[in-house]
Design a protein around this motif. Sequence first.
Motif: not given
Length: 370
Positions: A265-293
């Motif tokens: 809906p807003t076009g907000t994009v967050v990328s995350m790649q510095n954690e070791k696993s996809q699950i960790q990167n997804r959780a970190a990306a969601l946290r930053v996305m929530q912060s921005r929203l």
Amino acid sequence: MAVDFPNEIKNLRTTMASVREVLDLEKLKKQIVDLEEQSAAPDLWDDPDAAQKITSALSRANAEKDRVENMDAAIDDLEVLVEMGTEENDADTLAEAERELKKLQKAVGELEVRTLLNGEFDEREAVVTIRAGAGGVDAADFAEMLMRMYLRWAERHGYPTKVMDTSYAEEAGLKSVTFEVNVPYAFGNLSVEAGTHRLVRISPFDNQGRRQTSFAAVEVVPLIETTDTIEIPENELKIDVFRSSGPGGQSVNTTDSAVRMTHIPTGTVVSMQNEKSQIQNRAAALRVMQSRLLLLKKQEEDAQKKELAGDIKASWGDQMRSYVLHPYQMVKDLRTEYEVGNTSGVFDGDIDGFMEAGIRWKRAAARGAE
């Protein structure tokens, strides 16, 4: 010219009276008693996250109280020192008093600035994103210089940081980087750094040695907390996975662990790649996305978009600070007019003066709008 000690000490006491009024020491002391009772509960660590919040809040409250009380005692000590030096006409004692006065003026000024950080999110930790703007490879290099500047600033103060995502440019520098500063009031301090930064220098990437102007954008948002209610429906998120990469596009991961999250809906994009696993990167990306929203939601509610984040374009006409390395050396904030000539010190993290001036400017602008 002789120092007017009585007047300077009077000014310090006036400022401290204002600080005590804003901080409300009696309320702070009651808060400390309440937190001490909570921290003494036998089942405190049954919930480690809640326990950590209680103990951290108690530590911060005690530090705040001690800082004010110690400052008052230091002003009293200075007054005694001045009286001794004056009565005995002792130049060495008065010289020592002058040195102490300068230290106290700086410390009281910093404490006063803290009282100005009373915005809704100012107490929060911060998520900082730096993006290269106009200027090609010089802009990418500038983005990396700014990242180092802020990380060195945090290191100077002993603030923990965590780099969450790094997108390297092909030739040198960074396309973008996102990192957290995990200390209370990080957002309050760093929010005044948000905007477009401009660098003027002889380009190290130009074989003809020409002067180059480049830009980078700095975005600062408050870190989401578990008490914040930002629910994002799954159907509003698009999630792509890819392999993490290093400098120059070099692959550093053989699995698709990096995550790119888009809020449709807003076009907000967050990328995350510095954690070791996809699950960790997804959780970190969601946290930053929530912060921005969260910030976006509050901006819309309060009609304060420019004050909190602004429309950051990273190009001509938008800059809030200029870093000039040629033909002279100077860093100047175009909002506050604060400037210094020690550019190497600034890039090494000596930016407290800019932040203090920015906080005072922001507060004055808010008062003017009331």
